[in-house]
Design a protein around this motif. Structure first.
Motif, PDB file in Angstrom:
ATOM      1  N   TRP A   1       0.795  -1.218   0.000  1.00  0.00           N
ATOM      2  CA  TRP A   1       0.000   0.000   0.000  1.00  0.00           C
ATOM      3  C   TRP A   1       0.836   1.281   0.000  1.00  0.00           C
ATOM      4  O   TRP A   1       0.281   2.371   0.111  1.00  0.00           O
TER       5      TRP A   1
ATOM      6  N   SER B   1      -2.653  -4.221  -3.417  1.00  0.00           N
ATOM      7  CA  SER B   1      -3.280  -3.269  -2.509  1.00  0.00           C
ATOM      8  C   SER B   1      -4.370  -2.516  -3.252  1.00  0.00           C
ATOM      9  O   SER B   1      -4.474  -2.584  -4.491  1.00  0.00           O
TER      10      SER B   1
ATOM     11  N   GLN C   1      -4.268  -4.006   1.998  1.00  0.00           N
ATOM     12  CA  GLN C   1      -3.204  -4.735   1.327  1.00  0.00           C
ATOM     13  C   GLN C   1      -3.172  -6.170   1.839  1.00  0.00           C
ATOM     14  O   GLN C   1      -3.554  -6.452   2.980  1.00  0.00           O
TER      15      GLN C   1
END
Length: 282
Positions: free
Chosen positions: A131, A156, A174
């Motif tokens: 992420w 993500s 994620q």
């Protein structure tokens, strides 16, 4: 004895619960030992037994447990129907010291998404990336966590929720299918308003829930919920631990599954979860 344990002891002493005799005996011994020691903190075994009994009381509908953990104002467990009319076991978290981020601090891309999709949720996917890509896209920097950064996350996404005025919530997610770990972070903007935020999660009534408060090495409090499969047809088939907590005003939901490969046992799942909770830099 902390407030969380006090609530559990009050429930264990006062509430009628259908529970195995062995569990009742363990709780009775714990109560006797606590009274003999003048109310000092209980050990892990006794605490776990009390959590199990308290959860049993809640989920059979004989009591409503309400306590504080994870930085939330209140945590509660109950049973009830879902929108489909089926019975579920629920837990909810409400209130706490959330941060309302100024919309102006978000990226132009996020504000444009909200402008083009008012009163809706819009998701942007970031394949083959953790992420960090979503954070860069949004203009938001989440609290540091070395344990999360060390996980081999494969993908993500970022979901932008908005009202007619702009973005209200950014939800970061994620995970990696094979790893058995997913991490979510929710940040709210100043368009969300000042009212209490409440989140509820429901599972099949055949799935057993137990809960405890975990205090991480960094001092953070977290609500840790253990989900185990029951015997019924609707029971969840994957054992897992989940944690909910506030970190710097951002709500985290972390899930660790016992998948039989990378995370083969319940103890490994709990150790993995504790490592993540201990990893926050606060």
């Amino acid at each position: 004895m902390d407030n969380f344990e006090k609530k559990l002891f009050e429930m264990a002493e006062k509430e009628p619960v259908d529970a195995p005799d062995g569990l009742r005996a363990c709780v009775s011994r714990a109560l006797e030992e606590l009274h003999e020691r003048g109310g000092t903190r209980v050990g892990r075994t006794a605490r776990t037994a009390l959590c199990v009994l308290a959860a049993a009381a809640v989920l059979t509908g004989t009591a409503l447990a309400v306590f504080s953990a994870g930085g939330f104002k209140s945590v509660d467990f109950r049973t009830g129907e879902g929108m489909d009319g089926e019975e579920y076991n629920w837990y909810g978290v409400e209130g706490g010291e959330y941060r309302r981020f100024p919309v102006e601090e978000l990226s132009e891309e996020v504000r444009k998404i909200a402008e083009n999709n008012p009163i809706s949720d819009t998701t942007r996917y970031f394949e083959n990336s953790d992420w960090s890509a979503a954070q860069e896209f949004s203009g938001v920097t989440l609290p540091g966590n070395d344990a999360i950064d060390a996980l081999e996350m494969g993908r993500s996404r970022l979901t932008v929720s908005s009202n007619e005025y702009g973005p209200t919530c950014l939800a970061f997610w994620q995970g990696t299918d094979g790893l058995g770990v997913t991490v979510q972070a929710y940040m709210y903007t100043d368009l969300m308003g000042e009212g209490n935020i409440r989140v509820e999660r429901g599972v099949s009534s055949e799935t057993e829930l137990t809960a405890e408060e975990y205090t991480a090495e960094n001092g953070l409090s977290a609500l840790v919920v253990h989900l185990q499969s029951g015997e019924g047809e609707g029971a969840e088939k994957t054992e897992r631990y989940m944690a909910d907590l506030l970190v710097d005003g951002i709500r985290y939901h972390i899930k660790v599954r016992v998948n039989g490969t990378e995370i083969g046992t319940s103890d490994e799942a709990l150790d993995t979860l504790h490592a993540i909770l201990n990893g926050f830099a606060v």
